[in-house]
Design a protein around this motif. Structure first.
Motif, mmCIF file in Angstrom:
data_model
loop_
_atom_site.group_PDB
_atom_site.id
_atom_site.type_symbol
_atom_site.label_atom_id
_atom_site.label_comp_id
_atom_site.label_asym_id
_atom_site.label_seq_id
_atom_site.Cartn_x
_atom_site.Cartn_y
_atom_site.Cartn_z
ATOM 1 N N PRO B 173 0.825 -1.210 0.000
ATOM 2 C CA PRO B 173 0.000 0.000 0.000
ATOM 3 C C PRO B 173 0.854 1.254 0.000
ATOM 4 O O PRO B 173 0.583 2.212 -0.726
ATOM 5 N N ALA B 174 1.927 1.227 0.791
ATOM 6 C CA ALA B 174 2.800 2.392 0.874
ATOM 7 C C ALA B 174 3.456 2.667 -0.470
ATOM 8 O O ALA B 174 3.559 3.813 -0.903
ATOM 9 N N LEU B 175 3.869 1.605 -1.142
ATOM 10 C CA LEU B 175 4.524 1.784 -2.437
ATOM 11 C C LEU B 175 3.576 2.393 -3.460
ATOM 12 O O LEU B 175 3.942 3.300 -4.200
ATOM 13 N N ILE B 301 14.656 17.200 -0.970
ATOM 14 C CA ILE B 301 14.139 18.124 0.045
ATOM 15 C C ILE B 301 12.667 17.846 0.334
ATOM 16 O O ILE B 301 12.217 17.923 1.466
ATOM 17 N N VAL B 302 11.909 17.523 -0.703
ATOM 18 C CA VAL B 302 10.463 17.452 -0.536
ATOM 19 C C VAL B 302 9.949 16.014 -0.515
ATOM 20 O O VAL B 302 9.072 15.668 0.267
ATOM 21 N N ILE B 303 10.499 15.190 -1.372
ATOM 22 C CA ILE B 303 9.933 13.855 -1.524
ATOM 23 C C ILE B 303 10.582 12.849 -0.567
ATOM 24 O O ILE B 303 9.887 12.081 0.096
ATOM 25 N N VAL B 304 11.907 12.906 -0.453
ATOM 26 C CA VAL B 304 12.574 11.919 0.399
ATOM 27 C C VAL B 304 12.131 12.026 1.863
ATOM 28 O O VAL B 304 11.821 11.013 2.491
ATOM 29 N N PHE B 307 9.043 10.281 2.199
ATOM 30 C CA PHE B 307 9.246 8.840 2.114
ATOM 31 C C PHE B 307 9.691 8.293 3.473
ATOM 32 O O PHE B 307 9.229 7.256 3.926
ATOM 33 N N LEU B 308 10.565 9.040 4.147
ATOM 34 C CA LEU B 308 11.107 8.574 5.421
ATOM 35 C C LEU B 308 10.122 8.749 6.568
ATOM 36 O O LEU B 308 10.099 7.962 7.499
ATOM 37 N N VAL B 329 2.047 16.530 9.082
ATOM 38 C CA VAL B 329 1.803 17.572 8.090
ATOM 39 C C VAL B 329 2.166 17.086 6.689
ATOM 40 O O VAL B 329 2.245 17.869 5.758
ATOM 41 N N MET B 330 2.401 15.788 6.553
ATOM 42 C CA MET B 330 2.762 15.277 5.234
ATOM 43 C C MET B 330 1.606 14.494 4.637
ATOM 44 O O MET B 330 1.139 13.519 5.199
ATOM 45 N N PRO B 331 1.144 14.939 3.459
ATOM 46 C CA PRO B 331 -0.001 14.289 2.839
ATOM 47 C C PRO B 331 0.227 12.797 2.632
ATOM 48 O O PRO B 331 -0.698 11.996 2.783
ATOM 49 N N LEU B 332 1.470 12.451 2.329
ATOM 50 C CA LEU B 332 1.735 11.040 2.043
ATOM 51 C C LEU B 332 1.415 10.150 3.252
ATOM 52 O O LEU B 332 0.976 9.010 3.088
ATOM 53 N N SER B 333 1.594 10.682 4.494
ATOM 54 C CA SER B 333 1.267 9.899 5.688
ATOM 55 C C SER B 333 -0.168 9.404 5.639
ATOM 56 O O SER B 333 -0.470 8.261 5.971
ATOM 57 N N TYR B 334 -1.063 10.326 5.232
ATOM 58 C CA TYR B 334 -2.490 9.987 5.241
ATOM 59 C C TYR B 334 -2.829 9.029 4.102
ATOM 60 O O TYR B 334 -3.679 8.167 4.243
ATOM 61 N N ALA B 335 -2.124 9.203 2.978
ATOM 62 C CA ALA B 335 -2.362 8.294 1.865
ATOM 63 C C ALA B 335 -1.913 6.885 2.237
ATOM 64 O O ALA B 335 -2.628 5.902 2.016
#
Ligand SMILES: Nc1ncnc2c1ncn2[C@@H]1O[C@H](COP(=O)(O)OP(=O)(O)OP(=O)(O)O)[C@@H](O)[C@H]1O
Ligand SMILES: [Mg+2]
Lengths: 250, 381
Positions: B173-175, B301-304, B307-308, B329-335
């Protein structure tokens, strides 16, 4: 300066600059410019590289904020989004999409101006003699052909006010003559056209010239008037004479 | 907002992407290759070979241990040798002729719990964990056979059912979320930058188009490609299509066949929402870039960090306390969380955690769109 030039219709000026100024840090790209331009005429902005022609046009079209003063086009203070519907702007760079075909570019800009008639696209492409290249990808066109497409996209909505930033660079002499006769026909139809150039021999085709130097309008008048005032037969010499006067007046 | 203009922008963006072959490859082929590779590594990864060296410093009681240990280790496929002292054994590990040293101390067999030292090379901490685990497992079985006490068997279950033995289930799912986000960001960023540097934005701003229409057109354009991309990744990740053996090629299956507990459509919505945010993020960040390379330079700066810090690799709960607020505050966390809710927990719309994820993702998409449209009229140099 003859700012009282008569408009054929006699109404308000089509384009107005009032104390217009733009600074980039220490550079005064446009420095306290005031003028009125009336409709039905072709105005030439003449000046060397970096004198502020493009910046002045961008200010008039409301594309950048003035440091001081303001610009009015067709009675509206710029920036005004609704007025943009009646302005055509041919940028100094081509500003067309290389991945789109010639026709797709024209159609795209037509939609941006809210023009839906296919006729407008056809007419504009015919004008710049690109109708037979409509399917070619713009990236594969020659430099002059891209310049022509750029013009087609700027006039696709038949604007009453037209800014042309070095429109004929890279365009062959024959087509250049056609461009100018087209500009003339638009002006005769009541359009106000501002053309920037540093090609002095094109200047004779303008009704009036504005010499631009270091962000200031140093002289204004027809080609003949300016040469007479400078006491020379050569426009380039005239420019240098006025530039020298402006320098001395500092 | 004019529908006509938004749609014209959308069509133009779509035409541009369609003609850009490398971008299409990046969008559609790269995620499939990478998810396939990760799955293959996690599923078929080799358990490292254990080559143990036993150093017996406990004379006779040690010999009993040594032979019992040897039996236990060999039963698990390890090789076992002995060494007279720790120095010799360590040099064997250093030379890679052995992987782990087990030192039986002099006091072995006397009262009190003995301390048994296990020595590894130290060059590969994660791989060596399995060496230590193999040694302890053998030691526990030896201890239980000597003392006669059988250690308990531990069975692991989760509240959403027995954990899948498939190691990729938690990771997939994360990938999926990451790829949709990452590729959409790069493509929008680069394409909007071209708009700025190619002089077309200047031209566009000289038309009556509004900033909202531009962001809308871009979001639709890239959104459609993101939808196709995500549909493709999901089919690939969740599907299994068996291909029968042809001649010397053995039977294999296309698709990773990862099990999903919930509704895949719901997972789809989560990813699309994240991708919409990525479009605006790309537009926004292109403001700060002067060249296409600089858009790429924003990745570290923004994507890595996303990811971490978004639970792709490390669970958010295990992050240092200082960094945890960042993950919120990172959208990816919620996704990532939303997808895990659907994939693993089988969540539907009635689950609060998923509701929160969807709501926050929508919020981010709107926020980024507003911020992006604010930056558009900035003077183009
Ligand atoms: N975005 C900007 N940032 C900083 N300086 C600028 C910017 N745009 C223009 N300038 C400066 O303003 C001055 C006028 O530039 P402008 O482009 O208006 O000249 P120009 O008359 O159009 O020249 P050319 O004939 O070469 O097109 C130049 O010195 C230029 O360096
Ligand atoms: Mg210029």
């Amino acid at each position: 300066m003859p700012t009282d030039a008569m408009s054929p219709g006699g109404g308000a000026p089509a384009i107005r600059a009032v104390g217009l100024a733009k600074r980039f840090g220490l550079i005064r790209a446009v420095d306290d410019v005031t003028f009125d331009l009336v409709s039905g005429r072709i105005y030439g902005l003449l000046g060397p590289n970096g004198s502020g022609k493009t910046t002045l046009i961008r200010l008039l079209a409301g594309l950048t904020h003035a440091t001081a003063g303001h610009a009015e086009v067709l009675g509206a203070t710029m920036p005004s989004r609704t007025t943009l519907e009646r302005i055509g702007y041919m940028t100094q760079s081509d500003g067309v999409y290389p991945a789109l075909s010639v026709e797709e570019n024209a159609r795209f800009f037509a939609s941006m101006y809210g023009v839906s008639a296919d006729g407008a696209v056809e007419e504009s492409l015919a004008l710049v003699e690109l109708a037979d290249r409509r399917r070619s990808l713009t990236g594969t066109l020659s430099g002059g052909q891209r310049r022509r497409l750029s013009l087609a996209c700027a006039v696709i909505h038949r604007p009453p006010v037209l800014f042309l930033d070095e429109p004929t660079v890279g365009v062959d002499p024959l087509l250049r003559v056609q461009f100018w006769s087209y500009f003339r026909s638009l002006a005769d139809g009541g359009a106000t056209i501002v053309v920037s150039s540093h090609v002095m021999d094109e200047a004779d085709r303008c009704d009036e010239l504005l010499f631009v130097r270091a962000g200031k309008i140093i002289a204004r008048g027809s080609s003949r008037e300016l040469r007479d005032r400078a006491g020379t037969t050569d426009l380039e010499q005239a420019f240098l004479r006025f530039a020298g006067d402006a320098e001395a007046a500092r | 907002m004019s529908r006509r203009r938004t749609i014209a922008l959308f069509r133009r963006v779509a035409q541009e992407i369609r003609r850009d072959r490398p971008s299409i490859a990046l969008l559609f082929i790269a995620p499939i290759v990478i998810t396939g590779l990760v799955t293959f590594i996690l599923r078929e990864g080799q358990t490292p070979q254990v080559d143990a060296v036993i150093v017996n410093m406990a004379a006779t009681p040690g010999s009993v241990y040594t032979s019992a240990l040897t039996t236990a280790l060999e039963a698990e496929g390890a090789t076992v040798t002995t060494a007279p002292d720790v120095v010799t054994a360590e040099s064997m590990v250093a030379d890679h002729t052995a992987t782990v040293v087990i030192v039986l101390p002099a006091g072995l067999g006397q009262r009190g719990a003995p301390t048994i030292t296990v020595i590894t090379n130290g060059m590969d901490p994660s791989g060596e964990g399995s060496q230590v685990a193999a040694a302890s497992k053998a030691l526990v079985s030896v201890a239980s056979s000597i003392t006669g006490i059988t250690p308990p068997t531990i069975v692991h279950e989760t509240v959403y059912g027995t954990p899948s033995s498939d190691p990729i289930t938690n990771f997939a799912p994360a990938l999926v979320a990451f790829f949709a986000y990452f590729f959409v960001y790069i493509l929008t960023g680069v394409s909007f930058l071209r708009e700025r540097t190619g002089g077309t934005l200047e031209r566009l701003m000289a038309t009556p188009v509004t900033r909202g229409e531009i962001v809308g057109g871009y979001t639709l354009g890239f959104g459609v490609f993101a939808m196709i991309q995500v549909a493709l990744i999901m089919t690939w990740v969740l599907g299994t299509i068996r291909v029968p053996s042809i001649g010397p090629i053995p039977e294999f299956s296309v698709g990773l066949g990862i099990s999903v507990a919930g509704n895949p459509l719901l997972a789809y919505v989560v990813v699309i929402l994240a991708a919409m945010g990525a479009v605006s993020l790309g537009i926004f960040l292109s403001t700060f870039a002067r060249t296409e390379l600089q858009v790429i330079q924003f990745i570290p700066i923004v994507i890595v960090p996303q990811f971490l810090l978004s639970g792709v690799l490390f669970p958010v709960a295990t992050l240092p306390e200082l960094l945890q607020p960042l993950s919120f505050v990172m959208p990816l966390s919620y996704a990532v969380d939303g997808l895990r809710q659907v994939f693993i927990r089988g969540a539907d719309l009635s689950v609060t955690a998923l509701q929160v994820d969807l709501l926050v993702l929508t919020g981010f998409a709107i926020l980024f769109a507003v911020v992006a449209s604010r930056t558009i009229r900035r003077d183009v140099a």
